[in-house]
Scaffold this active site. Structure first.
Site, short mmCIF file in Angstrom:
data_model
loop_
_atom_site.label_atom_id
_atom_site.label_comp_id
_atom_site.label_asym_id
_atom_site.label_seq_id
_atom_site.Cartn_x
_atom_site.Cartn_y
_atom_site.Cartn_z
N HIS A 110 0.84 -1.10 -0.22
CA HIS A 110 -0.13 -0.02 -0.11
C HIS A 110 0.74 1.47 0.10
CE1 HIS A 110 -1.62 3.39 2.82
NE2 HIS A 110 -2.53 3.38 1.73
N ASN A 112 0.52 5.68 -0.48
CA ASN A 112 -0.37 6.94 -0.53
C ASN A 112 0.53 8.20 -0.14
OD1 ASN A 112 -1.61 9.00 1.16
ND2 ASN A 112 -3.51 8.10 -0.03
N HIS A 149 12.67 -1.63 4.26
CA HIS A 149 12.98 -0.98 5.02
C HIS A 149 14.29 -0.14 4.57
CE1 HIS A 149 10.18 -0.81 8.29
NE2 HIS A 149 9.88 -1.92 7.74
N HIS A 179 -8.05 -3.43 18.07
CA HIS A 179 -8.82 -4.56 18.77
C HIS A 179 -8.54 -5.77 18.43
CE1 HIS A 179 -9.65 -4.34 14.21
NE2 HIS A 179 -10.14 -5.62 14.34
N GLY A 262 -18.23 13.37 1.97
CA GLY A 262 -19.40 13.62 0.72
C GLY A 262 -19.09 13.83 -0.49
N GLY A 264 -16.06 11.98 -1.88
CA GLY A 264 -15.50 11.01 -2.18
C GLY A 264 -16.24 9.90 -3.18
#
Length: 306
Positions: A110, A112, A149, A179, A262, A264
């Site tokens: 991933h 970004n 890395h 969680h 709202g 996206g």
């Protein structure tokens, strides 16, 4: 250019070029599949280019998205740490990508990189950069983790000796499933709300991170793509993909921002989800297996770089 001049057009030009170069590099690494391009335009919300790939020799599903969106009011996800900007207008642009490989021995990756400007009457515009990349292996290989890395550390080096260490730790902390009390993968880099260096240096850092993604990921693809695998390997990959889904829908700031703002595009926001996932009740890998070794040796904070 002055260190205080915000050049959003230069950022947009870079991001569009980055999308092109990453797509070309991933097509070459796959050797079969090509990206489908879907340009979209919302009159009140912004524009974007979604590029998706699937059913390839290497890539089972993936996407490399560019978006440039606007809004009249910042959503809660963007003002939680900056309540002074609540009610302000915003402009956000970025490239976000996720690659889900077919072979369970090739890790999911991933990345970004994004730029954000918020404005409010009577307040100076606030801008910042964010981004990074992280690796989610299903079967652990120390050589792959070290390469990932070390590439990240090399990209950070011109910006200060402490940058890799700080942004590596930030990544470990961010991509953590609270969680389950476990990391999503073996990390990489993560930074957000970064503007204290001034525009020029921070933009250069964003470019260094974006430009190093293919150098970090493609050699791992080449190393693992032809590894023989069996159905039990695929089942474990699908089980671990469930962690990816859990993180993206519960914790990921970009996903939450896209859903709350709202503006996206839902198909682009949820492009990151894997094609096939499984959840198994109270699953624990058998001791001494490669599946168990993923948990004991890789899914924990480690110093991977030389």
């Amino acid at each position: 250019m002055s260190n205080n001049v915000i050049d959003s057009q230069a950022v947009k030009n870079y991001l569009l070029g980055l999308q092109d170069s990453i797509c070309a590099g991933l097509e070459k690494a796959d050797g079969k599949a090509k990206f489908r391009t879907d340009a979209w335009d919302r009159e009140t919300g912004g524009t974007g280019i979604t590029r998706v790939i699937g059913d390839g020799a290497v890539i089972e599903k993936g996407g490399v998205n560019f978006s440039h969106v606007f809004g009249k009011s910042l959503p809660p996800a963007a003002t939680a740490k900056r309540p002074d900007l609540a009610g302000g207008a915003f402009e956000a642009m970025g490239v976000s990508l996720v690659i889900h490989p077919r072979n369970p021995f090739v890790p999911t990756s991933h990345a970004n990189v994004r730029f954000f400007i918020a404005s409010k009457p009577g307040v100076e515009p606030v801008w910042w950069f964010g981004g990074g990349y992280d690796l989610t292996p299903y079967y652990g290989f120390e050589a792959d983790c070290k390469h990932w890395h070390n590439t990240a550390k090399k990209a950070c080096a011109p910006f200060g000796d402490e940058v890799y260490r700080e942004h590596k730790q930030w990544c470990d902390d961010y991509f953590h499933l609270k969680h389950r009390n476990e990391p999503r993968g073996i990390g990489g880099l993560f930074f957000d709300d970064l503007n204290e260096w001034g525009f020029d240096k921070t933009f250069s850092y964003l470019q260094a991170v974006g430009n190093s993604y293919l150098d970090a990921y493609v050699p791992i693809i080449e190393r693992r793509k032809d590894t023989p695998w069996a159905e039990e390997h695929k089942r474990f990959q699908q089980y671990r993909r469930g962690r990816y889904v859990e993180f993206n829908l519960v914790f990921d700031r970009g996903t939450i921002f896209g859903l709350q703002s709202g503006v996206g595009r839902i198909e682009s926001i949820l492009m990151s989800l894997p094609p096939e996932v499984r959840w198994e009740y109270d699953y624990h890998p058998a001791p001494g297996t490669e599946e168990a070794r993923l948990y004991t040796d890789f899914l924990r904070s480690r110093e991977w770089a030389d």
